[in-house]
Design a protein around this motif. Structure first.
Motif, PDB file in Angstrom:
ATOM      1  N   MET A   1       0.499  20.131  34.178  1.00 26.83           N
ATOM      2  CA  MET A   1       1.008  20.041  32.817  1.00 26.83           C
ATOM      3  C   MET A   1       0.537  21.290  32.070  1.00 26.83           C
ATOM      4  O   MET A   1      -0.647  21.622  32.097  1.00 26.83           O
ATOM      5  CB  MET A   1       0.472  18.761  32.174  1.00 26.83           C
ATOM      6  CG  MET A   1       0.896  18.575  30.742  1.00 26.83           C
ATOM      7  SD  MET A   1       0.282  17.049  29.997  1.00 26.83           S
ATOM      8  CE  MET A   1       1.489  15.905  30.597  1.00 26.83           C
ATOM      9  N   THR A   4       2.000  23.541  26.366  1.00 26.59           N
ATOM     10  CA  THR A   4       3.097  23.076  25.511  1.00 26.59           C
ATOM     11  C   THR A   4       3.363  21.597  25.732  1.00 26.59           C
ATOM     12  O   THR A   4       3.561  20.836  24.779  1.00 26.59           O
ATOM     13  CB  THR A   4       4.371  23.903  25.783  1.00 26.59           C
ATOM     14  OG1 THR A   4       4.074  25.284  25.539  1.00 26.59           O
ATOM     15  CG2 THR A   4       5.515  23.469  24.902  1.00 26.59           C
ATOM     16  N   ALA A   5       3.348  21.180  26.989  1.00 29.87           N
ATOM     17  CA  ALA A   5       3.569  19.769  27.311  1.00 29.87           C
ATOM     18  C   ALA A   5       2.428  18.901  26.795  1.00 29.87           C
ATOM     19  O   ALA A   5       2.657  17.804  26.281  1.00 29.87           O
ATOM     20  CB  ALA A   5       3.737  19.594  28.818  1.00 29.87           C
ATOM     21  N   ARG A   9       2.789  15.910  24.015  1.00 37.08           N
ATOM     22  CA  ARG A   9       2.359  14.545  24.304  1.00 37.08           C
ATOM     23  C   ARG A   9       1.313  14.070  23.297  1.00 37.08           C
ATOM     24  O   ARG A   9       1.370  12.927  22.831  1.00 37.08           O
ATOM     25  CB  ARG A   9       1.815  14.437  25.718  1.00 37.08           C
ATOM     26  CG  ARG A   9       1.586  12.975  26.092  1.00 37.08           C
ATOM     27  CD  ARG A   9       1.247  12.764  27.521  1.00 37.08           C
ATOM     28  NE  ARG A   9       2.414  13.013  28.358  1.00 37.08           N
ATOM     29  CZ  ARG A   9       2.373  12.936  29.678  1.00 37.08           C
ATOM     30  NH1 ARG A   9       1.263  12.643  30.299  1.00 37.08           N
ATOM     31  NH2 ARG A   9       3.460  13.168  30.381  1.00 37.08           N
TER      32      ARG A   9
END
Length: 60
Positions: A1, A4-5, A9
Motif C-alpha cells: 500500500m 496515497t492509499a 483509507r
C-alpha cells in the motif's frame, strides 16, 4: 500500500479530510524517522515504544 492509499483509507475511516490526514501522516513519518535514527541499534525497541505511545494516546 502506498502513501496515497494509506492517506485515503485513514481519511475515510476517520472522517478527516485527506489533505489534513496527509499532513499528519507526513509529521508522523518524520517523528518515526527521528526516533528510529536516535535509537540506532535499538530500532525494534524504539518502534515498540512509539507504538505503545500511540496506543496509549488512542485510549484517552
Amino acid at each position: 500500500m502506498n502513501k496515497t492509499a494509506v492517506t485515503a483509507r485513514v481519511a475515510e475511516r476517520s472522517g478527516v479530510p485527506a489533505d489534513v490526514c496527509a499532513d499528519v501522516i507526513d509529521a508522523l513519518e518524520a517523528v518515526l524517522q527521528e526516533e528510529l535514527a536516535a535509537k540506532g541499534a535499538g530500532v525494534l525497541s524504539a518502534f515498540a515504544a512509539i507504538l505503545k505511545g500511540l496506543a496509549a494516546n488512542r485510549t484517552r
